[in-house]
Design a protein around this motif. Structure first.
Motif, PDB file in Angstrom:
ATOM      1  N   HIS A 112       0.810  -1.215   0.000  1.00 50.87           N
ATOM      2  CA  HIS A 112       0.000   0.000   0.000  1.00 50.87           C
ATOM      3  C   HIS A 112       0.843   1.265   0.000  1.00 50.87           C
ATOM      4  CE1 HIS A 112      -2.206   3.177   2.374  1.00 50.87           C
ATOM      5  NE2 HIS A 112      -2.884   3.095   1.261  1.00 50.87           N
ATOM      6  N   GLU A 113       1.874   1.295   0.859  1.00 49.83           N
ATOM      7  CA  GLU A 113       2.704   2.508   0.927  1.00 49.83           C
ATOM      8  C   GLU A 113       3.356   2.798  -0.415  1.00 49.83           C
ATOM      9  OE1 GLU A 113       6.202   2.245   3.237  1.00 49.83           O
ATOM     10  OE2 GLU A 113       6.620   4.399   3.141  1.00 49.83           O
ATOM     11  N   LEU A 114       3.855   1.738  -1.070  1.00 53.05           N
ATOM     12  CA  LEU A 114       4.519   1.939  -2.357  1.00 53.05           C
ATOM     13  C   LEU A 114       3.547   2.466  -3.395  1.00 53.05           C
ATOM     14  CD1 LEU A 114       7.159   1.581  -3.904  1.00 53.05           C
ATOM     15  CD2 LEU A 114       6.394  -0.711  -4.544  1.00 53.05           C
ATOM     16  N   TRP A 115       2.313   1.955  -3.413  1.00 54.80           N
ATOM     17  CA  TRP A 115       1.315   2.453  -4.358  1.00 54.80           C
ATOM     18  C   TRP A 115       0.955   3.901  -4.055  1.00 54.80           C
ATOM     19  CZ3 TRP A 115       0.329   0.432  -8.840  1.00 54.80           C
ATOM     20  CH2 TRP A 115       0.552  -0.922  -9.044  1.00 54.80           C
ATOM     21  N   ARG A 116       0.904   4.235  -2.770  1.00 59.55           N
ATOM     22  CA  ARG A 116       0.599   5.624  -2.411  1.00 59.55           C
ATOM     23  C   ARG A 116       1.696   6.555  -2.915  1.00 59.55           C
ATOM     24  NH1 ARG A 116       2.249   9.075   1.147  1.00 59.55           N
ATOM     25  NH2 ARG A 116       3.598   7.567   2.202  1.00 59.55           N
ATOM     26  N   LEU A 117       2.946   6.142  -2.725  1.00 59.79           N
ATOM     27  CA  LEU A 117       4.060   6.958  -3.208  1.00 59.79           C
ATOM     28  C   LEU A 117       4.049   7.047  -4.733  1.00 59.79           C
ATOM     29  CD1 LEU A 117       6.983   5.727  -0.902  1.00 59.79           C
ATOM     30  CD2 LEU A 117       5.791   7.931  -0.802  1.00 59.79           C
ATOM     31  N   HIS A 118       3.720   5.945  -5.374  1.00 59.13           N
ATOM     32  CA  HIS A 118       3.682   5.948  -6.838  1.00 59.13           C
ATOM     33  C   HIS A 118       2.635   6.937  -7.345  1.00 59.13           C
ATOM     34  CE1 HIS A 118       2.370   4.126 -10.816  1.00 59.13           C
ATOM     35  NE2 HIS A 118       3.620   4.478 -11.014  1.00 59.13           N
ATOM     36  N   ALA A 119       1.463   6.935  -6.707  1.00 62.30           N
ATOM     37  CA  ALA A 119       0.424   7.887  -7.106  1.00 62.30           C
ATOM     38  C   ALA A 119       0.904   9.319  -6.915  1.00 62.30           C
ATOM     39  CB  ALA A 119      -0.843   7.633  -6.287  1.00 62.30           C
ATOM     40  N   GLU A 120       1.647   9.559  -5.849  1.00 65.31           N
ATOM     41  CA  GLU A 120       2.167  10.897  -5.594  1.00 65.31           C
ATOM     42  C   GLU A 120       3.203  11.297  -6.651  1.00 65.31           C
ATOM     43  OE1 GLU A 120       1.189  13.061  -3.576  1.00 65.31           O
ATOM     44  OE2 GLU A 120       2.799  14.572  -3.762  1.00 65.31           O
ATOM     45  N   VAL A 121       4.031  10.338  -7.047  1.00 65.72           N
ATOM     46  CA  VAL A 121       5.035  10.612  -8.083  1.00 65.72           C
ATOM     47  C   VAL A 121       4.350  10.994  -9.389  1.00 65.72           C
ATOM     48  CG1 VAL A 121       6.796   9.540  -9.550  1.00 65.72           C
ATOM     49  CG2 VAL A 121       6.833   9.175  -7.067  1.00 65.72           C
ATOM     50  N   LEU A 122       3.318  10.262  -9.750  1.00 65.64           N
ATOM     51  CA  LEU A 122       2.605  10.568 -10.997  1.00 65.64           C
ATOM     52  C   LEU A 122       1.890  11.908 -10.902  1.00 65.64           C
ATOM     53  CD1 LEU A 122       1.074   7.105 -12.023  1.00 65.64           C
ATOM     54  CD2 LEU A 122       3.204   8.164 -12.796  1.00 65.64           C
ATOM     55  N   ARG A 123       1.322  12.182  -9.738  1.00 65.55           N
ATOM     56  CA  ARG A 123       0.610  13.457  -9.566  1.00 65.55           C
ATOM     57  C   ARG A 123       1.550  14.640  -9.757  1.00 65.55           C
ATOM     58  NH1 ARG A 123      -0.248  17.367  -6.144  1.00 65.55           N
ATOM     59  NH2 ARG A 123       1.233  16.542  -4.626  1.00 65.55           N
ATOM     60  N   ARG A 124       2.792  14.477  -9.347  1.00 61.34           N
ATOM     61  CA  ARG A 124       3.759  15.567  -9.454  1.00 61.34           C
ATOM     62  C   ARG A 124       4.428  15.631 -10.821  1.00 61.34           C
ATOM     63  NH1 ARG A 124       7.144  13.937  -4.308  1.00 61.34           N
ATOM     64  NH2 ARG A 124       8.720  15.224  -5.359  1.00 61.34           N
ATOM     65  N   SER A 125       4.156  14.641 -11.678  1.00 60.77           N
ATOM     66  CA  SER A 125       4.756  14.618 -13.018  1.00 60.77           C
ATOM     67  C   SER A 125       3.666  14.366 -14.054  1.00 60.77           C
ATOM     68  CB  SER A 125       5.825  13.514 -13.117  1.00 60.77           C
ATOM     69  OG  SER A 125       6.337  13.436 -14.438  1.00 60.77           O
ATOM     70  N   PRO A 126       3.025  15.440 -14.551  1.00 51.35           N
ATOM     71  CA  PRO A 126       1.950  15.264 -15.537  1.00 51.35           C
ATOM     72  C   PRO A 126       2.376  14.450 -16.750  1.00 51.35           C
ATOM     73  CG  PRO A 126       2.003  17.515 -14.714  1.00 51.35           C
ATOM     74  CD  PRO A 126       3.232  16.841 -14.179  1.00 51.35           C
ATOM     75  N   ARG A 127       3.609  14.580 -17.156  1.00 50.69           N
ATOM     76  CA  ARG A 127       4.083  13.829 -18.328  1.00 50.69           C
ATOM     77  C   ARG A 127       4.019  12.325 -18.057  1.00 50.69           C
ATOM     78  NH1 ARG A 127       8.817  11.647 -19.579  1.00 50.69           N
ATOM     79  NH2 ARG A 127       9.791  12.520 -17.717  1.00 50.69           N
ATOM     80  N   LEU A 128       4.494  11.894 -16.894  1.00 52.47           N
ATOM     81  CA  LEU A 128       4.442  10.479 -16.554  1.00 52.47           C
ATOM     82  C   LEU A 128       3.007  10.016 -16.323  1.00 52.47           C
ATOM     83  CD1 LEU A 128       7.490  10.046 -14.131  1.00 52.47           C
ATOM     84  CD2 LEU A 128       7.303   9.294 -16.514  1.00 52.47           C
ATOM     85  N   LEU A 129       2.183  10.909 -15.767  1.00 52.53           N
ATOM     86  CA  LEU A 129       0.790  10.556 -15.521  1.00 52.53           C
ATOM     87  C   LEU A 129       0.077  10.259 -16.834  1.00 52.53           C
ATOM     88  CD1 LEU A 129      -1.656  10.224 -13.690  1.00 52.53           C
ATOM     89  CD2 LEU A 129      -2.021  12.700 -13.836  1.00 52.53           C
ATOM     90  N   VAL A 130       0.300  11.096 -17.833  1.00 56.12           N
ATOM     91  CA  VAL A 130      -0.338  10.895 -19.135  1.00 56.12           C
ATOM     92  C   VAL A 130       0.144   9.586 -19.760  1.00 56.12           C
ATOM     93  CG1 VAL A 130      -0.520  11.790 -21.482  1.00 56.12           C
ATOM     94  CG2 VAL A 130      -0.732  13.339 -19.536  1.00 56.12           C
TER      95      VAL A 130
END
Length: 248
Positions: A112-130
């Motif tokens: 769970h913690e890793l998925w939470r961090l991953h979501a945060e990483v994507l949120r801070r990087s629109p390019r990776l999120l897309v």
């Protein structure tokens, strides 16, 4: 992407487990470094060092640095598709998908913690999120193709079916827009709908569990979500809809 699907290793064998562990270590190192420093400031060398492997090994698992952030769970999704095809023939498609997903989600609470961090990483990087959204869309399409194969149908477009909408996969994603349109044209509605419903059920179950972790385990929430699907999403007894189980 480099092939790390362990096609030459027996399922569950030592070699496969070591490859899965290495891949998982690379993903975890990348996500934790990106959460601390920002994804754009994390190098392949830093990820590899944190995971205890060489940069050359990194590229045995991922084609690029960005892939380690957007291809999370790719091997798991491959196993889900394999399990769907291997499920007993008399098992309804929804139940086959449910079993396959449940087996892969058994450790979701520990991650769970890793998925939470991953979501945060994507949120801070629109390019990776897309890019990530494009990968998810392509994966869902692959799952629909697997379900169509299990059903023995859906491999030809209906004569009067409308052309599929262009894929939303962004430039630079691993999905090809033209190829995705062709693949969608070859699928019937049912396997596409089933794949989308299954993926959505997992997402909603996970989000629901994340804000109620003290109430019950994720596995119970997952099973309830699929119970609702199996029952045709009928409103539970006592809801404000006024519908009572056993009555339409």
């Amino acid at each position: 992407m480099q092939d790390v699907t362990e096609e030459s290793a027996p399922p569950g064998g030592l070699r496969e487990r070591k490859k899965r562990a290495t891949r998982a270590a690379l993903v975890e190192a990348a996500v934790r470094l990106a959460a601390e420093h920002g994804a754009e400031n994390v190098t392949v060398e830093a990820i590899s060092e944190a995971a205890g492997v060489s940069p050359r090994t990194f590229f045995n698992y991922f084609d690029s640095r960005d892939d380690v952030f957007v291809m999370i769970g790719a091997d798991s999704r491959t196993r889900i598709r394999d399990a769907v095809l291997a499920a007993p023939a008399n098992l309804p498609p929804l139940q086959a998908l449910r079993r396959a997903m449940a087996a892969e989600l058994a450790e979701v609470e520990q991650q769970h913690e890793l998925w939470r961090l991953h979501a945060e990483v994507l949120r801070r990087s629109p390019r990776l999120l897309v890019r990530s959204l494009g990968v998810y869309a392509s994966d869902e399409l692959g799952l629909a193709e697997t379900l169509a194969e299990r059903l023995g149908a859906g491999t030809s477009a209906e004569p009067n079916s409308a052309p599929a909408e262009p894929t939303s996969a962004p430039a630079g994603s691993t999905a090809s827009s033209a190829d995705d349109v062709s693949r969608r044209l070859a699928l019937d509605l049912y396997p596409r709908l089933l794949a989308a419903v299954g993926v959505t059920a997992v997402r909603v179950a996970f989000e629901h569990w994340c804000v109620r972790q003290e109430e019950r385990p994720f596995a119970d929430v997952f099973e309830e979500a699929f119970d609702h699907l199996a029952a045709g999403l009928r409103a539970p007894t006592g809801t404000s809809s006024g519908t009572v189980d056993g009555q339409d």
